[in-house]
Write an enzyme that holds these catalytic residues in place. Structure first.
Site, PDB file in Angstrom:
ATOM      1  N   SER A  30       0.848  -1.138   0.167  1.00  0.00           N
ATOM      2  CA  SER A  30      -0.245   0.112   0.434  1.00  0.00           C
ATOM      3  C   SER A  30       0.800   1.123   0.386  1.00  0.00           C
ATOM      4  O   SER A  30       1.537   1.564   0.525  1.00  0.00           O
ATOM      5  CB  SER A  30      -0.793  -0.027   1.452  1.00  0.00           C
ATOM      6  N   HIS A  61      -5.426  -3.993  -5.124  1.00  0.00           N
ATOM      7  CA  HIS A  61      -4.395  -4.439  -5.529  1.00  0.00           C
ATOM      8  C   HIS A  61      -4.565  -5.390  -6.695  1.00  0.00           C
ATOM      9  O   HIS A  61      -5.705  -5.908  -6.820  1.00  0.00           O
ATOM     10  CB  HIS A  61      -4.163  -5.690  -5.186  1.00  0.00           C
ATOM     11  N   HIS A  85      -1.931 -11.212   1.978  1.00  0.00           N
ATOM     12  CA  HIS A  85      -1.818 -11.612   3.826  1.00  0.00           C
ATOM     13  C   HIS A  85      -1.438 -12.636   4.390  1.00  0.00           C
ATOM     14  O   HIS A  85      -2.431 -13.616   4.268  1.00  0.00           O
ATOM     15  CB  HIS A  85      -2.067 -10.214   3.870  1.00  0.00           C
ATOM     16  N   TYR A  87      -3.173 -12.513   6.852  1.00  0.00           N
ATOM     17  CA  TYR A  87      -4.077 -12.777   8.092  1.00  0.00           C
ATOM     18  C   TYR A  87      -5.251 -12.976   7.177  1.00  0.00           C
ATOM     19  O   TYR A  87      -6.431 -12.572   7.609  1.00  0.00           O
ATOM     20  CB  TYR A  87      -4.229 -10.932   8.171  1.00  0.00           C
ATOM     21  N   GLU A  88      -4.709 -13.317   6.311  1.00  0.00           N
ATOM     22  CA  GLU A  88      -6.415 -13.375   5.181  1.00  0.00           C
ATOM     23  C   GLU A  88      -6.873 -14.826   5.112  1.00  0.00           C
ATOM     24  O   GLU A  88      -8.152 -15.301   5.018  1.00  0.00           O
ATOM     25  CB  GLU A  88      -5.896 -13.074   3.817  1.00  0.00           C
ATOM     26  N   ALA A 115       3.279  -0.845   3.880  1.00  0.00           N
ATOM     27  CA  ALA A 115       2.683   0.649   4.666  1.00  0.00           C
ATOM     28  C   ALA A 115       3.217   0.294   6.594  1.00  0.00           C
ATOM     29  O   ALA A 115       2.377  -0.755   6.321  1.00  0.00           O
ATOM     30  CB  ALA A 115       1.601   0.761   4.104  1.00  0.00           C
ATOM     31  N   MET A 210       1.901  -5.695   8.661  1.00  0.00           N
ATOM     32  CA  MET A 210       0.878  -6.944   9.408  1.00  0.00           C
ATOM     33  C   MET A 210       1.812  -7.791   8.017  1.00  0.00           C
ATOM     34  O   MET A 210       1.357  -8.374   6.887  1.00  0.00           O
ATOM     35  CB  MET A 210      -0.840  -7.394   9.329  1.00  0.00           C
ATOM     36  N   SER A 211       2.965  -7.265   6.834  1.00  0.00           N
ATOM     37  CA  SER A 211       3.648  -8.301   6.088  1.00  0.00           C
ATOM     38  C   SER A 211       5.159  -8.161   6.213  1.00  0.00           C
ATOM     39  O   SER A 211       5.125  -7.963   7.479  1.00  0.00           O
ATOM     40  CB  SER A 211       2.889  -7.421   4.880  1.00  0.00           C
ATOM     41  N   ASN A 234       0.373   6.101   9.318  1.00  0.00           N
ATOM     42  CA  ASN A 234      -0.196   6.316  10.312  1.00  0.00           C
ATOM     43  C   ASN A 234       1.432   6.093  11.652  1.00  0.00           C
ATOM     44  O   ASN A 234       1.845   5.928  12.271  1.00  0.00           O
ATOM     45  CB  ASN A 234      -1.623   5.586  10.620  1.00  0.00           C
ATOM     46  N   HIS A 246      -8.340   1.379   7.586  1.00  0.00           N
ATOM     47  CA  HIS A 246      -7.986   0.543   6.546  1.00  0.00           C
ATOM     48  C   HIS A 246      -8.041   1.631   4.753  1.00  0.00           C
ATOM     49  O   HIS A 246      -7.209   2.169   4.951  1.00  0.00           O
ATOM     50  CB  HIS A 246      -8.674  -0.180   5.620  1.00  0.00           C
TER      51      HIS A 246
HETATM   52  N1  HPA Z   1       0.059  -1.263  12.332  1.00  0.00           N
HETATM   53  C1  HPA Z   1      -0.208  -2.308  11.790  1.00  0.00           C
HETATM   54  N2  HPA Z   1      -0.447  -2.534  10.002  1.00  0.00           N
HETATM   55  C2  HPA Z   1       0.023  -1.678   9.371  1.00  0.00           C
HETATM   56  C3  HPA Z   1      -0.594  -0.128  10.458  1.00  0.00           C
HETATM   57  C4  HPA Z   1      -0.065   0.024  11.862  1.00  0.00           C
HETATM   58  O1  HPA Z   1      -0.656   0.819  12.896  1.00  0.00           O
HETATM   59  N3  HPA Z   1      -0.388   1.166   9.334  1.00  0.00           N
HETATM   60  C5  HPA Z   1      -0.382   0.421   8.310  1.00  0.00           C
HETATM   61  N4  HPA Z   1      -0.434  -0.735   8.212  1.00  0.00           N
END
Ligand code: HPA
Length: 273
Positions: A30, A61, A85, A87-88, A115, A210-211, A234, A246
């Site tokens: 991302s 994507h 990912h 988590y999917e 990201a 998360m990746s 963030n 998201h």
């Molecule tokens: N936490 C986990 N994954 C993320 C975050 C976060 O704050 N921001 C972008 N991907």
């Protein structure tokens, strides 16, 4: 995903590419898809035609492998546009076949982008960080279920020091700060709690996401040199005022996409010299 699927995927790509071969592969996370602008002579092969590649992941994507040339240096790059990912499905092997295919086509380097949330108050949204190391607190591996003694991979220098040095030089040449730090992989898909972020800070993490970690492990196992870069979208949970979502991640990613793309193009040129 079998080694035979990897071989068939590599053959399909080589057939589509003719005599062209990539010198570097990039997993586009991302906020990084802006880098597809300004590439020349693109050839796309959908993941659906590549048996070692995962089915389409989350929205936003488009799942294909793109071979293209960087305008500034004519470097051939292989873009993995779309990742699954862990988590999917709960499966950390999701990208193993795709990563092994990069090695199978003879590409020596993979750049993994993502990201991430920032754990450093002085690194706001839009900051870039090259991974110097990671924390795999999830304790899953893409090599679980893999046989042979080569599964015991040395992770002492997972993120290649020479590639990191070249990346620093490229960013400095543009006058852009490229921080270095430790990325903590959290399974998600929920964001972290503020208590989890305080824990990660105490454990030495600078960013959270998360990746990337499963892909890096699979890449080291496949003998690839790895560079990984986070775009902070963030401040991590409890550190900022914004509510995490998201949509917020994608909005922040879009805001910084052009700058991230510029830095990535320059890095790709620098590391393939
Ligand atoms: N936490 C986990 N994954 C993320 C975050 C976060 O704050 N921001 C972008 N991907």
């Amino acid at each position: 995903m079998s080694q035979e699927a990897v071989q068939r995927s590599a053959e399909a790509l080589i057939h589509a590419w003719g005599a062209r071969r990539p010198r570097v592969a990039v997993v586009l996370g991302s906020g990084w898809s802006g880098m597809v602008q300004g590439l020349l002579d693109a050839v796309d092969v959908p993941y659906a035609d590549l048996p070692a590649f995962p089915p389409l992941g989350i929205a936003g994507h488009s799942a294909c492998v793109r071979l293209a040339r960087l305008a500034q240096s004519s470097t051939e790059v292989m873009l993995l546009m779309g990742r699954q990912h862990a988590y999917e499905t709960g499966d950390a092997t999701a990208m193993r076949g795709a990563v092994r295919t990069v090695a199978a086509v003879g590409c020596p380097i993979i750049v993994v982008t993502n990201a991430a949330g920032s754990l450093r108050a002085q690194w706001p949204s839009g900051s870039l960080m090259a991974l110097s190391d990671h924390l795999n607190l999830v304790q899953r591996s893409p090599l679980q279920g893999w046989g042979g003694s080569d599964r015991f991979v040395d992770m002492g220098q997972a993120y290649d020091p020479d590639l990191r040095r070249a990346a620093q030089g490229a960013a400095a040449g543009l006058g852009v700060a490229l921080h270095e730090g430790v990325y903590a992989w959290m399974m998600g898909p929920q964001f972290e709690t503020p208590a989890e972020i305080r824990m990660l800070q105490r454990l030495g993490a600078d960013a959270v996401g998360m990746s990337t970690v499963p892909e890096t492990i699979a890449a080291r196992h496949a003998g690839l040199r790895v560079l990984a870069i986070s775009l902070m979208t963030n401040m991590a949970a409890g550190m900022g005022v914004e509510r995490l979502s998201h949509e917020q991640t994608l909005k922040a990613a879009a805001l910084h996409e052009a700058q991230a793309a510029k830095v990535l193009h320059s890095i790709l040129s620098a590391i393939t010299i």
